[in-house]
Write a protein that holds these residues in place. Structure first.
Motif, mmCIF file in Angstrom:
data_model
loop_
_atom_site.group_PDB
_atom_site.id
_atom_site.type_symbol
_atom_site.label_atom_id
_atom_site.label_comp_id
_atom_site.label_asym_id
_atom_site.label_seq_id
_atom_site.Cartn_x
_atom_site.Cartn_y
_atom_site.Cartn_z
ATOM 1 N N LEU A 144 0.891 -1.194 0.206
ATOM 2 C CA LEU A 144 -0.115 0.040 0.054
ATOM 3 C C LEU A 144 0.900 1.259 -0.162
ATOM 4 O O LEU A 144 0.600 2.400 -0.683
ATOM 5 C CB LEU A 144 -0.892 0.132 1.198
ATOM 6 N N VAL A 145 2.041 1.337 0.612
ATOM 7 C CA VAL A 145 2.831 2.337 1.008
ATOM 8 C C VAL A 145 3.461 2.755 -0.662
ATOM 9 O O VAL A 145 3.724 3.813 -1.075
ATOM 10 C CB VAL A 145 3.949 2.202 1.957
ATOM 11 N N THR A 146 3.933 1.342 -1.041
ATOM 12 C CA THR A 146 4.599 1.572 -2.556
ATOM 13 C C THR A 146 3.682 2.308 -3.662
ATOM 14 O O THR A 146 4.110 3.079 -4.250
ATOM 15 C CB THR A 146 5.145 0.285 -2.783
ATOM 16 N N GLN B 139 3.601 8.065 7.742
ATOM 17 C CA GLN B 139 2.573 9.176 7.865
ATOM 18 C C GLN B 139 3.286 10.452 6.967
ATOM 19 O O GLN B 139 2.572 11.045 6.178
ATOM 20 C CB GLN B 139 2.372 9.830 9.266
ATOM 21 N N ASN B 140 4.643 10.656 7.212
ATOM 22 C CA ASN B 140 5.267 11.837 6.530
ATOM 23 C C ASN B 140 5.085 11.865 5.007
ATOM 24 O O ASN B 140 5.213 12.932 4.385
ATOM 25 C CB ASN B 140 6.438 12.219 7.054
ATOM 26 N N LEU B 141 5.079 10.516 4.483
ATOM 27 C CA LEU B 141 5.209 10.209 3.138
ATOM 28 C C LEU B 141 3.883 10.380 2.280
ATOM 29 O O LEU B 141 3.684 10.491 1.087
ATOM 30 C CB LEU B 141 5.697 8.716 2.885
ATOM 31 N N LEU B 142 2.713 10.317 3.167
ATOM 32 C CA LEU B 142 1.371 10.126 2.599
ATOM 33 C C LEU B 142 0.929 11.569 1.913
ATOM 34 O O LEU B 142 0.505 11.631 1.014
ATOM 35 C CB LEU B 142 0.367 9.817 3.463
ATOM 36 N N GLU B 143 0.927 12.709 2.728
ATOM 37 C CA GLU B 143 0.418 13.944 2.345
ATOM 38 C C GLU B 143 1.066 15.056 2.928
ATOM 39 O O GLU B 143 1.428 15.115 4.136
ATOM 40 C CB GLU B 143 -0.849 14.188 2.654
ATOM 41 N N GLN B 144 1.478 15.989 2.220
ATOM 42 C CA GLN B 144 2.157 17.291 2.748
ATOM 43 C C GLN B 144 1.096 18.036 3.329
ATOM 44 O O GLN B 144 1.238 18.834 4.347
ATOM 45 C CB GLN B 144 2.687 18.193 1.369
ATOM 46 N N GLU B 145 -0.036 18.255 2.804
ATOM 47 C CA GLU B 145 -1.135 19.019 3.313
ATOM 48 C C GLU B 145 -2.123 17.910 4.063
ATOM 49 O O GLU B 145 -2.656 17.112 3.497
ATOM 50 C CB GLU B 145 -2.119 19.759 2.326
ATOM 51 N N TYR B 146 -2.373 18.257 5.382
ATOM 52 C CA TYR B 146 -2.958 17.164 6.108
ATOM 53 C C TYR B 146 -4.548 17.623 6.414
ATOM 54 O O TYR B 146 -4.604 18.653 7.202
ATOM 55 C CB TYR B 146 -2.016 16.678 7.117
ATOM 56 N N PHE B 147 -5.458 16.825 6.479
ATOM 57 C CA PHE B 147 -6.714 16.943 7.073
ATOM 58 C C PHE B 147 -7.194 15.653 7.839
ATOM 59 O O PHE B 147 -6.847 14.686 7.674
ATOM 60 C CB PHE B 147 -7.903 17.192 6.111
ATOM 61 N N ASP B 148 -8.143 16.034 8.690
ATOM 62 C CA ASP B 148 -8.544 14.743 9.302
ATOM 63 C C ASP B 148 -9.170 13.886 8.707
ATOM 64 O O ASP B 148 -9.585 12.635 8.944
ATOM 65 C CB ASP B 148 -9.546 15.215 10.691
ATOM 66 N N PHE B 149 -9.898 14.307 7.446
ATOM 67 C CA PHE B 149 -10.305 13.266 6.468
ATOM 68 C C PHE B 149 -9.501 13.213 5.134
ATOM 69 O O PHE B 149 -8.442 13.857 5.207
ATOM 70 C CB PHE B 149 -11.910 13.940 5.962
ATOM 71 N N VAL B 150 -9.863 12.295 4.185
ATOM 72 C CA VAL B 150 -8.860 11.887 3.212
ATOM 73 C C VAL B 150 -9.688 12.878 2.072
ATOM 74 O O VAL B 150 -10.818 12.740 1.994
ATOM 75 C CB VAL B 150 -8.803 10.614 2.785
ATOM 76 N N LEU B 151 -9.003 13.704 1.235
ATOM 77 C CA LEU B 151 -9.401 14.452 0.206
ATOM 78 C C LEU B 151 -8.468 14.500 -0.902
ATOM 79 O O LEU B 151 -7.240 14.365 -0.992
ATOM 80 C CB LEU B 151 -9.357 16.130 0.799
ATOM 81 N N PHE B 152 -9.261 14.310 -2.040
ATOM 82 C CA PHE B 152 -8.480 14.273 -3.474
ATOM 83 C C PHE B 152 -9.411 14.974 -4.398
ATOM 84 O O PHE B 152 -10.609 15.290 -4.117
ATOM 85 C CB PHE B 152 -8.299 13.016 -4.165
#
Length: 394
Positions: free
Chosen positions: A57-59, A374-387
Motif C-alpha cells: 500500500l505504501v509503495t 505518515q510523512n510520506l502520505l500527504e504534505q497537506e493534512y486534514f482529518d479526512f482524506v481528500l482528493f
C-alpha cells in the motif's frame, strides 16, 4: 489548500450510519455555511478492495501521484484538442465534452458508481492500477497519432491555401491568369507578368515601352488589381527578357515568374481539392475520437482517484477497510469556508487520523506502521482524506 476549481472526493471511516453522516454534512455545507449547493453534494460509494500488505500500500501510495499527473494531463490534452477543433466555442464544446453522453457534473454528482463490470474488485489494487494505466496509455498514444496525422494534413492544406492569399505580388496566379493573356508557341516573343504597386501604375504606363529595347508597343494589358498592386501582362522579345526584368526591378516593378500550363493548373486544383477533402475527413475522425476518448479518459481518471482515496484511507485509518465517501463541488471562492465546515464535522477523527496528536503512545501494530509512513502520505493534512478532480471549464 484545495482548489475552488475542482470537485472534491472525501473519505472517512464508516460509522454504521452513512445516511446520518451525509445528512449532517449536508446541513453544515448547504444550510449553515452555504458553501455548497445541495445539488453539488453527493454520496460516494467506495468499493471494498483487496487491501494487500502495508508495504504494498505504501509503495502504491508513492506511485499513484505519478499516474494521477499523467491521467490528468491526458484528459486535459483531449479537452485542448476539442477546443482547437471547435474554435473554443462553449456551445459546441458542451455538446462534445460529455461522459457517457452526460455533462461532467451529472456523471460525478448524480449517482456515480464503480464500474464493476470493467474493473472487478476481485483484482488486487496493483492489478487494478496497471489496468487503468494501460487503458490511459493506449488512449494517449492513439490521440497523439491521430492528432499528428490531422496536423500534417491541415498544415499541407494551409500551405496550399496561403498561396491563394496575399496581394498580387506574392499570391498564386493560377486562378487569375488565363490562356488568352499569353503568347504561346512564338519563336521570338514571350509574355512577362509584372505586379506594379498602385502608386506606380502611371509610371508603368509611361515607362514600360522604354524600359528595354524590343518591347512590343501597347502590349501592356491589365489582368487584375487589388488594394496594393495591379497585375500587367506585357510582350517582349525573348532576347531582351533578362534586361527587361532587371529594368523592372530597378523601377520597383515586381516580376511574377509564371508559365501557363492547363495541365499544371488542373493538377494544382486537384491537389488543393484532395487536401481539403483529406483535412475535413481527418477533422471529423479526430472530433469523434476526441469526444469518445474524453469520456473514456475522464472515467479512468475518476476510477484512479477512487483507488487513491481508498489506499490513503487504509493508510490513514487502518482496518477494517470500510469507508464512506462524498463528492463535493464547492461554490467559487468558498474554499476556506467549506474546509472549515468539513474540519468541524470530522474533528472527531483527529486522534485516529493523526497519531502525532496523541499524548501517549499508539496502540501498536498497524497504527505504529502508519505513523512511521505518515510523512510520506500527504504534505497537506486534514482529518479526512481528500482528493480533487479538476473542473472542465468550457
Amino acid at each position: 489548500m484545495p482548489s475552488d476549481q475542482s470537485t472534491w472526493l472525501i473519505s472517512v471511516p464508516e460509522s454504521g450510519d452513512a445516511e446520518g453522516v451525509f445528512h449532517e454534512l449536508s446541513t453544515k455545507l448547504c444550510s449553515s455555511s452555504k458553501s455548497v449547493q445541495p445539488s453539488n453534494l453527493a454520496q460516494l460509494t467506495i468499493p471494498s478492495f483487496k487491501t494487500g500488505t502495508l508495504d504494498s500500500l505504501v509503495t502504491l501510495s508513492e506511485e499513484l501521484p505519478k499516474h494521477d499527473t499523467f491521467f490528468t494531463a491526458t484528459v486535459a490534452k483531449t479537452v485542448d484538442t476539442l477546443r482547437n477543433l471547435l474554435n473554443n466555442d462553449p456551445s459546441k464544446l458542451s455538446q462534445h465534452i460529455l461522459v457517457n453522453e452526460r455533462p461532467v457534473d451529472a456523471y460525478l454528482l448524480r449517482g456515480w458508481s464503480w464500474n464493476e463490470g470493467r474493473y472487478g474488485v476481485q483484482r488486487s489494487l496493483r492489478e487494478m492500477v496497471d489496468v487503468l494505466n494501460k487503458e490511459m496509455t493506449s488512449i494517449d498514444n492513439v490521440m497523439k497519432t491521430k492528432l499528428n496525422n490531422y496536423n500534417l494534413a491541415k498544415g499541407s492544406l494551409v500551405q496550399m491555401q496561403r498561396k491563394k492569399t496575399g496581394n498580387l505580388s506574392v499570391r498564386s496566379l493560377v486562378d487569375i491568369v488565363r490562356q488568352e493573356h499569353f503568347i504561346n508557341d512564338s519563336e521570338y516573343l514571350q509574355t512577362v507578368l509584372v505586379a506594379v504597386p498602385k502608386n506606380l501604375v502611371k509610371d508603368w504606363n509611361a515607362k514600360y515601352e522604354r524600359l528595354s529595347s524590343m518591347v512590343v508597343p501597347r502590349s501592356s494589358v491589365l489582368i487584375a488589381s487589388d488594394d496594393e498592386y495591379s497585375l500587367f501582362a506585357v510582350v517582349v522579345f525573348k532576347r531582351v527578357h533578362d534586361d527587361f526584368v532587371q529594368k523592372c526591378r530597378d523601377n520597383k516593378f515586381i516580376i511574377r515568374e509564371f508559365t501557363f500550363s492547363e495541365e499544371a493548373i488542373s493538377k494544382q486544383r486537384e491537389e488543393l481539392e484532395a487536401a481539403d477533402t483529406t483535412e475535413k475527413e481527418l477533422w471529423t475522425e479526430l472530433l469523434q475520437l476526441s469526444r469518445t476518448n474524453f469520456s473514456e479518459s475522464f472515467q479512468i481518471l475518476v476510477h484512479l482517484k477512487v483507488v487513491q482515496l481508498f489506499v490513503e484511507s487504509v493508510l490513514r485509518y487502518g482496518l477494517p477497510a470500510h469507508y464512506i465517501g462524498f463528492m463535493i463541488k464547492p461554490e467559487p471562492k468558498t474554499t476556506k469556508r467549506t474546509l472549515a465546515a468539513l474540519q468541524q464535522q470530522f474533528a472527531y477523527l483527529g486522534q485516529r487520523a493523526n497519531p502525532d496528536k496523541r499524548k501517549t503512545g499508539g496502540s501498536g501494530g498497524a497504527d505504529d506502521a502508519v505513523g512511521e509512513y505518515q510523512n510520506l502520505l500527504e504534505q497537506e493534512y486534514f482529518d479526512f482524506v481528500l482528493f480533487e478532480i479538476p473542473w472542465i471549464v468550457l
